[in-house]
Scaffold this motif. Structure first.
Motif, PDB file in Angstrom:
ATOM      1  N   ARG A  65      42.745  12.823 -20.574  1.00 59.58           N
ATOM      2  CA  ARG A  65      41.916  13.635 -19.668  1.00 59.58           C
ATOM      3  C   ARG A  65      41.893  12.996 -18.281  1.00 59.58           C
ATOM      4  O   ARG A  65      41.950  11.765 -18.172  1.00 59.58           O
ATOM      5  CB  ARG A  65      40.462  13.702 -20.179  1.00 59.58           C
ATOM      6  CG  ARG A  65      40.283  14.389 -21.524  1.00 59.58           C
ATOM      7  CD  ARG A  65      40.372  15.923 -21.372  1.00 59.58           C
ATOM      8  NE  ARG A  65      40.203  16.587 -22.660  1.00 59.58           N
ATOM      9  CZ  ARG A  65      41.183  16.818 -23.523  1.00 59.58           C
ATOM     10  NH1 ARG A  65      42.404  16.410 -23.244  1.00 59.58           N
ATOM     11  NH2 ARG A  65      40.952  17.450 -24.669  1.00 59.58           N
ATOM     12  N   PRO A  66      41.750  13.796 -17.212  1.00 61.76           N
ATOM     13  CA  PRO A  66      41.581  13.204 -15.874  1.00 61.76           C
ATOM     14  C   PRO A  66      40.319  12.333 -15.849  1.00 61.76           C
ATOM     15  O   PRO A  66      39.332  12.667 -16.512  1.00 61.76           O
ATOM     16  CB  PRO A  66      41.426  14.412 -14.954  1.00 61.76           C
ATOM     17  CG  PRO A  66      42.035  15.552 -15.707  1.00 61.76           C
ATOM     18  CD  PRO A  66      41.784  15.277 -17.167  1.00 61.76           C
ATOM     19  N   ALA A  67      40.383  11.240 -15.124  1.00 60.96           N
ATOM     20  CA  ALA A  67      39.222  10.347 -15.017  1.00 60.96           C
ATOM     21  C   ALA A  67      39.295   9.620 -13.679  1.00 60.96           C
ATOM     22  O   ALA A  67      40.334   9.615 -13.007  1.00 60.96           O
ATOM     23  CB  ALA A  67      39.233   9.332 -16.173  1.00 60.96           C
ATOM     24  N   ALA A  68      38.165   9.012 -13.303  1.00 57.35           N
ATOM     25  CA  ALA A  68      38.106   8.302 -12.017  1.00 57.35           C
ATOM     26  C   ALA A  68      39.000   7.057 -12.063  1.00 57.35           C
ATOM     27  O   ALA A  68      38.967   6.300 -13.029  1.00 57.35           O
ATOM     28  CB  ALA A  68      36.666   7.893 -11.737  1.00 57.35           C
ATOM     29  N   VAL A  69      39.787   6.885 -10.981  1.00 57.17           N
ATOM     30  CA  VAL A  69      40.658   5.703 -10.882  1.00 57.17           C
ATOM     31  C   VAL A  69      39.825   4.499 -10.467  1.00 57.17           C
ATOM     32  O   VAL A  69      39.094   4.549  -9.481  1.00 57.17           O
ATOM     33  CB  VAL A  69      41.788   5.952  -9.850  1.00 57.17           C
ATOM     34  CG1 VAL A  69      42.596   4.678  -9.625  1.00 57.17           C
ATOM     35  CG2 VAL A  69      42.688   7.087 -10.320  1.00 57.17           C
ATOM     36  N   ARG A  70      39.909   3.441 -11.243  1.00 59.32           N
ATOM     37  CA  ARG A  70      39.118   2.234 -10.938  1.00 59.32           C
ATOM     38  C   ARG A  70      39.955   1.148 -10.289  1.00 59.32           C
ATOM     39  O   ARG A  70      39.467   0.374  -9.476  1.00 59.32           O
ATOM     40  CB  ARG A  70      38.470   1.710 -12.216  1.00 59.32           C
ATOM     41  CG  ARG A  70      37.343   2.613 -12.705  1.00 59.32           C
ATOM     42  CD  ARG A  70      36.938   2.282 -14.126  1.00 59.32           C
ATOM     43  NE  ARG A  70      36.720   0.864 -14.317  1.00 59.32           N
ATOM     44  CZ  ARG A  70      36.723   0.256 -15.501  1.00 59.32           C
ATOM     45  NH1 ARG A  70      36.962   0.958 -16.586  1.00 59.32           N
ATOM     46  NH2 ARG A  70      36.511  -1.039 -15.594  1.00 59.32           N
ATOM     47  N   GLU A  71      41.227   1.017 -10.665  1.00 61.25           N
ATOM     48  CA  GLU A  71      42.042  -0.084 -10.145  1.00 61.25           C
ATOM     49  C   GLU A  71      43.515   0.286 -10.236  1.00 61.25           C
ATOM     50  O   GLU A  71      43.941   0.905 -11.209  1.00 61.25           O
ATOM     51  CB  GLU A  71      41.772  -1.346 -10.993  1.00 61.25           C
ATOM     52  CG  GLU A  71      42.345  -2.618 -10.416  1.00 61.25           C
ATOM     53  CD  GLU A  71      42.040  -3.823 -11.311  1.00 61.25           C
ATOM     54  OE1 GLU A  71      41.355  -3.666 -12.337  1.00 61.25           O
ATOM     55  OE2 GLU A  71      42.524  -4.917 -10.987  1.00 61.25           O
TER      56      GLU A  71
END
Lengths: 118, 224
Positions: A65-71
């Protein structure tokens, strides 16, 4: 002088390369999350796509699923994108960045364990 | 022109050998790198891409640092330690920095002495150690370059193995960094020890790195 150049080259390359890496990762997760197996498989590295018996069907069934990019880390032709709840590994091919491994979970002291892996 | 070349033939010869070797390394390295790339399903790289890569940089820098360390230590340690019978050692009793008269500094400087040898204070101190400092500085910079370039190559390999990158601090403490470093150091130290010991008993006629052929084995600090 040599060191400064090396540091700048390393940092510069890594920074300039992050955008296309993130873009590929987001397009891949978006396609997989929306059940679009064709586009998702098109963004997989050839070896990773071949690791699935029926790529277009299986890639949408592993829960990506799409998710927030952290690093984002880019070293040479390899990259890692850490997101909320997922980690992707990418490799740079002549045609652009492709996903080498997806749905990856870290294992202390060992390589990540991935749902899809080249 | 001919005289200029002859007067500088030694440096010119080694600079030429260096450039030819570096060029050869870059060509052979590109071929070896591409063999691995193709075997792993990747695309081959051009010569220019290879010589600007961290893989090439770390291979070059790790050899540079060890060579400069070798000369730095040899220059420094031979001030204080002697080897009886070695043409590159001082004689017993000459260990240490030696007197101003022996070193031709300050008021003992001659007409042709460098200006900073005749000068006092920090200039004379700096010039008195400039060779060791230069070698030591190039060693440190090469070692730092090895660590930066090595980090890039190492983290690329780790990502390819689906492992987390380690960063500079992690890399300089890693087995990979110290394996690369120490495998170069050990060979340099062995070569120096061999040269020091073999030059006691063996000769190379005409070489200033050797004693004269007829010199006794016990003769120290002579060259022929």
């Amino acid at each position: 002088m040599v060191v400064v150049c090396l540091a700048l080259i390393t940092a510069g390359c890594a920074s300039a390369e992050k955008d296309p890496v993130v873009s590929t990762a987001e397009r891949f997760l978006s396609a997989a999350g929306q059940g679009q197996g064709g586009p998702a498989c098109g963004l997989l590295a050839p070896k990773a796509a071949r690791s699935l018996d029926d790529c277009e069907k299986q890639i949408v069934s592993v829960g990506l699923r799409p998710a927030a990019v952290r690093e984002v880390d880019v070293w040479g032709d390899e990259a890692r994108v850490r997101l909320d709840g997922d980690t992707l590994f990418l490799h740079r091919f002549p045609e652009g960045w492709r996903i080498r491994a997806a749905g990856c979970d870290p294992r202390p002291g060992r390589p990540y364990e991935c749902e899809v892996e080249a | 022109m001919r005289r200029l070349v002859r007067d500088n033939a030694l440096a010119a010869c080694f600079l030429l050998l260096f450039l030819l070797s570096l060029a050869g390394q870059s060509v052979a390295g590109t071929a070896a790198y591409n063999e691995d790339q193709v075997a792993e399903g990747g695309a081959p790289v051009t010569w220019l891409q290879y010589v600007t890569s961290s893989t090439f940089a770390v291979d070059v820098a790790e050899n540079w640092q060890s060579e400069y360390l070798q000369f730095f230590l040899y220059i420094l340690i031979t001030v204080w330690l002697i080897q009886r019978g070695s043409p590159e050692s001082k004689k017993r009793g000459e260990e240490g920095l030696e007197s101003d008269a022996e070193q031709k500094v300050g008021r003992f400087a001659g007409a042709g002495s460098p200006a900073w040898a005749a000068a006092g204070g920090w200039r004379r101190t700096l010039f008195s150690h400039s060779l060791g400092l230069a070698m030591g500085l190039i060693f440190l910079l090469s070692w730092l370059a090895q660590s930066v370039a090595g980090l890039a190559a190492y983290d690329e390999e780790r990502l390819a193995r689906l492992e987390d990158p380690v960063g500079w601090g992690g890399y300089v403490l890693s087995a990979e960094f110290w394996n690369r470093t120490l495998q170069n150091w050990q060979s340099e130290f062995l070569a120096v020890a061999s040269m020091v010991l073999l030059a006691i008993f063996l000769r190379e006629r005409g070489s200033p790195q050797s004693k004269k052929v007829g010199d006794p084995h016990s003769a120290t600090a002579s060259s022929g």
